[in-house]
Write a protein that holds these residues in place. Structure first.
Motif, PDB file in Angstrom:
ATOM      1  N   VAL A   1       8.898  -7.754  -4.323  1.00 44.89           N
ATOM      2  CA  VAL A   1       7.758  -6.832  -4.362  1.00 44.89           C
ATOM      3  C   VAL A   1       8.134  -5.602  -5.187  1.00 44.89           C
ATOM      4  N   THR A   2       7.197  -5.124  -5.994  1.00 42.75           N
ATOM      5  CA  THR A   2       7.414  -3.939  -6.821  1.00 42.75           C
ATOM      6  C   THR A   2       6.844  -2.707  -6.134  1.00 42.75           C
ATOM      7  N   TYR A   3       7.644  -1.646  -6.049  1.00 42.70           N
ATOM      8  CA  TYR A   3       7.231  -0.386  -5.433  1.00 42.70           C
ATOM      9  C   TYR A   3       7.234   0.712  -6.493  1.00 42.70           C
ATOM     10  N   PHE A   4       6.402   1.742  -6.291  1.00 43.28           N
ATOM     11  CA  PHE A   4       6.280   2.848  -7.235  1.00 43.28           C
ATOM     12  C   PHE A   4       6.711   4.160  -6.584  1.00 43.28           C
ATOM     13  N   THR A   5       7.383   4.996  -7.362  1.00 42.10           N
ATOM     14  CA  THR A   5       7.818   6.304  -6.889  1.00 42.10           C
ATOM     15  C   THR A   5       7.495   7.358  -7.931  1.00 42.10           C
ATOM     16  N   TYR A   6       7.263   8.577  -7.471  1.00 42.05           N
ATOM     17  CA  TYR A   6       6.975   9.704  -8.360  1.00 42.05           C
ATOM     18  C   TYR A   6       8.090  10.740  -8.212  1.00 42.05           C
ATOM     19  N   ARG A   7       8.602  11.214  -9.346  1.00 37.14           N
ATOM     20  CA  ARG A   7       9.651  12.231  -9.335  1.00 37.14           C
ATOM     21  C   ARG A   7       9.088  13.547  -9.841  1.00 37.14           C
ATOM     22  N   ASP A   8       9.111  14.565  -8.965  1.00 38.47           N
ATOM     23  CA  ASP A   8       8.630  15.890  -9.340  1.00 38.47           C
ATOM     24  C   ASP A   8       9.571  16.472 -10.398  1.00 38.47           C
ATOM     25  N   PRO A   9       9.090  16.752 -11.607  1.00 41.49           N
ATOM     26  CA  PRO A   9       9.966  17.239 -12.678  1.00 41.49           C
ATOM     27  C   PRO A   9      10.550  18.614 -12.407  1.00 41.49           C
TER      28      PRO A   9
END
Length: 367
Positions: A27-35
């Protein structure tokens, strides 16, 4: 701050949004990195929803500020607090029909987990958080507890996924702590010496029943005379609910003991339904009443200490407990040609092999 260069597999994603494929589930998961802060936020498996949230965060979209609000340093109340799920899980666990002692132990461990992670959003309890917690227990010398907590946490998150509280199980990829068993094995010779030092008749009977039947302390204490009928002693194990019929003709030649004879010796001048019982009133314990589990352990420990002192033995920091008679029973019956797996009520031969392992406590005869 400019975002990091994109990986080839993330070219179609907006800046600061990344995807990762679970090697086990695929399964593919997505993450967001606060710059700005460098904090990483999980966005689940929905690609389109993840892109929308990432774009909203990147461009401060006032219409959909969901992720932007999460990046703000002010701590917001957890939307799905781990402690809230623990309350749900307690009800699930109680309905599994497990032994009362198992439920009681699990509930105590859940209380510890609630104190540790209760106020955290369950989706923020990451693999790193779990690994640090379990690693801390192992470093404190509580490897066995770390293994138990990992097993419980794994089930907690499995149920949470089934209920829709979270999309991932962060415990799956953690490693179980390596446990070094420290408790010394009980040898036949030491058993005989402890038996000599047993002052109470009920302790002698308890030791005889334990080494003949291979049952746990709890099951020895709960044996009653009506359980013996039709030439068998009927035992329903408190831990596993395994139902055993042990022939009263079973015997150990190495000790000259036979189960039927030992059960007869359990009958004395005091009227009692329990095989192991007080023969006289002691403090608040009335004659005929069953022996408390702690009392069995305490008196066995006292007899063991007296035996060791008389023989000049050093049993180390982890001397054999009453439970070690279960291992001794397995080894003695196996030596006399009986299958200890059925006697101990194990479902797998592997577990029985662990009990048959003397851990170097006994000599090996080589013809």
């Amino acid at each position: 701050m400019a975002p990091r260069p994109r990986n080839p597999g993330s070219k179609d994603l907006p800046p600061n949004l990344y995807k990762k494929k679970d090697s086990r589930s695929g399964v593919t998961y997505f993450t967001y990195r606060d710059p700005v802060s460098g904090r990483v936020f999980g966005l689940g498996k929905d690609k389109e929803a993840a892109i929308r949230e990432a774009m909203a965060a990147n461009f401060a979209d006032t219409v959909r500020p969901t992720l932007t609000e999460r990046i703000i340093e002010t701590k917001q109340p957890a939307a799905r607090p781990f402690g809230g799920w623990i309350e749900e899980y307690r009800l699930i666990y109680k309905e599994r029909g497990l032994a009362a002692s198992s439920v009681r132990t699990a509930l105590m461990r859940l209380t510890r987990l609630d104190a540790e992670f209760g106020k955290t959003d369950i989706r923020d309890v990451s693999t790193m958080v779990i690994a640090n917690y379990l690693g801390g227990l192992a470093k404190e010398g509580k490897a066995q507890m770390a293994r138990a907590m990992r097993s419980l946490l794994r089930d907690v998150f499995m149920e949470a996924m089934a209920a829709g509280w979270t999309d991932v199980n962060p415990v799956e990829v953690t490693k179980a702590a390596r446990v070094t068993i420290k408790r010394e094995r009980l040898t036949l010779d030491l058993w005989k010496e402890i038996y000599k030092e047993a002052k109470q008749p009920w302790l002698k009977r308890a030791m005889e029943l334990a080494v003949l039947t291979g049952q746990r302390r709890e099951d020895i204490a709960s044996m009653v005379f009506k359980d013996e009928h039709d030439g068998y002693l009927h035992v329903v194990q408190s831990k596993t609910k395994a139902r055993l019929r042990i022939s009263t003709s079973i015997r150990l030649a190495s000790l000259g003991l036979e189960l039927g004879a030992v059960i007869k010796q359990c009958r004395d001048r005091v009227l009692s339904q329990h095989l192991v019982h007080h023969s006289r009133t002691v403090s608040r314990a009335k004659a005929g009443s069953p022996i408390m589990l702690d009392t069995i352990s305490k008196e066995f420990s006292s007899a063991r200490k007296r035996a060791a002192a008389r023989l000049g033995l050093d049993l180390g920091k982890t001397p054999p407990t009453f439970h070690e008679m279960r291992s001794l029973a397995a080894r003695l019956h196996a030596a006399e040609g009986r299958d200890p797996q059925m006697l101990l009520g194990h479902r797998s031969a592997r577990m029985t092999d662990l009990y048959r392992d003397s851990r170097g406590a006994e000599w090996i005869d080589v013809a």
